[in-house]
Design a protein around this motif. Sequence first.
Motif, PDB file in Angstrom:
ATOM      1  N   UNK A  77       0.848  -1.188   0.000  1.00  0.00           N
ATOM      2  CA  UNK A  77       0.000   0.000   0.000  1.00  0.00           C
ATOM      3  C   UNK A  77       0.883   1.237   0.000  1.00  0.00           C
ATOM      4  N   UNK A  78       0.698   2.091  -0.988  1.00  0.00           N
ATOM      5  CA  UNK A  78       1.531   3.289  -1.143  1.00  0.00           C
ATOM      6  C   UNK A  78       1.079   4.388  -0.191  1.00  0.00           C
ATOM      7  N   UNK A  79      -0.225   4.595  -0.136  1.00  0.00           N
ATOM      8  CA  UNK A  79      -0.803   5.638   0.728  1.00  0.00           C
ATOM      9  C   UNK A  79      -1.824   4.980   1.644  1.00  0.00           C
ATOM     10  N   UNK A  80      -1.633   5.137   2.955  1.00  0.00           N
ATOM     11  CA  UNK A  80      -2.537   4.522   3.920  1.00  0.00           C
ATOM     12  C   UNK A  80      -3.322   5.620   4.646  1.00  0.00           C
ATOM     13  N   UNK A  81      -4.485   5.908   4.110  1.00  0.00           N
ATOM     14  CA  UNK A  81      -5.306   6.979   4.686  1.00  0.00           C
ATOM     15  C   UNK A  81      -6.499   6.440   5.461  1.00  0.00           C
ATOM     16  N   UNK A  82      -6.571   5.144   5.622  1.00  0.00           N
ATOM     17  CA  UNK A  82      -7.702   4.544   6.326  1.00  0.00           C
ATOM     18  C   UNK A  82      -7.838   3.093   5.921  1.00  0.00           C
ATOM     19  N   UNK A  83      -8.778   2.408   6.561  1.00  0.00           N
ATOM     20  CA  UNK A  83      -8.979   0.985   6.281  1.00  0.00           C
ATOM     21  C   UNK A  83      -9.465   0.770   4.852  1.00  0.00           C
TER      22      UNK A  83
END
Length: 416
Positions: A77-83
């Motif tokens: 995952x490159x960007x983890x902004x939430x589930x």
Amino acid sequence: MVLTHIPIPSLPIPPSWFPGHMMKFTRMLPALLTRTDVVLEIRDSRLPLTSINRTLEGALQKWRLERGWDPNNTNRRIVNTGACERIIVLNKRDLVPEWGMEPFRQAMAKKFPDQQMLFASWQRPRDIRNLSELLVNIAKRHPHAMELNVLVIGMPNVGKSTLLNALRNMGIKGRTPKAFQTSAQPGLTQALSTRLKVSLDPLVYAFDSPGVMLPFLGRGMEGAERGVKLALIAGIKEGLYDMEALASYLLYRLNVLNPNSPAYLRLLPEGAVPTIDLHDFLEQLARRMGMIKRGAEPDTARAAVYFVRWWREEGGLIAAASSPLHFAESTVSELGHGPTQGWGFDFQWQLGPDDRPTNQGDEARIVQAKMEACIDDHLATVEREENEELNVSPTQVKKQQVAEEKMRRKQKHLKR
């Protein structure tokens, strides 16, 4: 007696059953995913490949990409902004033999590393507890979020509403009324449900959704077999299939699952042996059950209805309880292979002369290899159908052609 040659019967052309509420939900899905944290996809353990709704795959893949998953590495995952998790639940696990579950899980993990997968049955509290804990743990990994929203999707009659009711009872202490109506007939849920609370701390909500069938089940033998499989698990509206056609395929599949002692033998007179002849089987069954017409003729049509309903109500459990055909005892027939073996309705292979375990654990590895080959065949078939547009009905093709012609005329008019 072991059946070594089990030919597949001829099957009817699959009917189309895609009511308006299914189309409506399919169009709504991309918007729904924007406020979804976890997609809980329910499949039937007996049809772990056939109960995949590939018409929803495009929206699900786009959702993952928009939430930051790497398109070139499904585990990164490159960007983890939430589930953003996709969980596959193989429901009704009590209707498939236990010996194939771990090999299947391992085979699917190799082919689809981005999907979490677990077997479950609403009748097994441990399974519901494991699923509840999985959702709670996802929510705890994102403490900044006020709540976790779970969207439940799947084909008709795979048990979405029943599983959600069990999940609610597990997650909310005290007496909780059944939240969703359930039915043995497909299509009861026709609209997106209101939010159902399945955990208090952390807060987890779930949405039940209408079961969505494939708009077109396909052409040729692949489409015909796909339709009969779904009809047998009552995933297609009752009455669209002739019961004798379903009985013919069910007889074939039970022979594959256990060519030595098929589950249907307990329905027949004592001393009966496995058979591939549907007419002979239905005659024996009709006489055994006292289904006789005028002139002392066995009522084979009534026997076919009884056979299919017996399997749905109790025969599936009996078939699942059988042990596998032992690899070490397999013998090679005149056709150059050993007996046919199967697991569920989607997996079938032949035992070869080299398929004899020598060490502990070899049998599970052999089964996994056979399952991986079946999954590869399934994926190749799906890709071929898409490339050759075999998964598009003649009506859909005609509508597309009309739309393209209108667009050409419009563009021609604008150029003037």
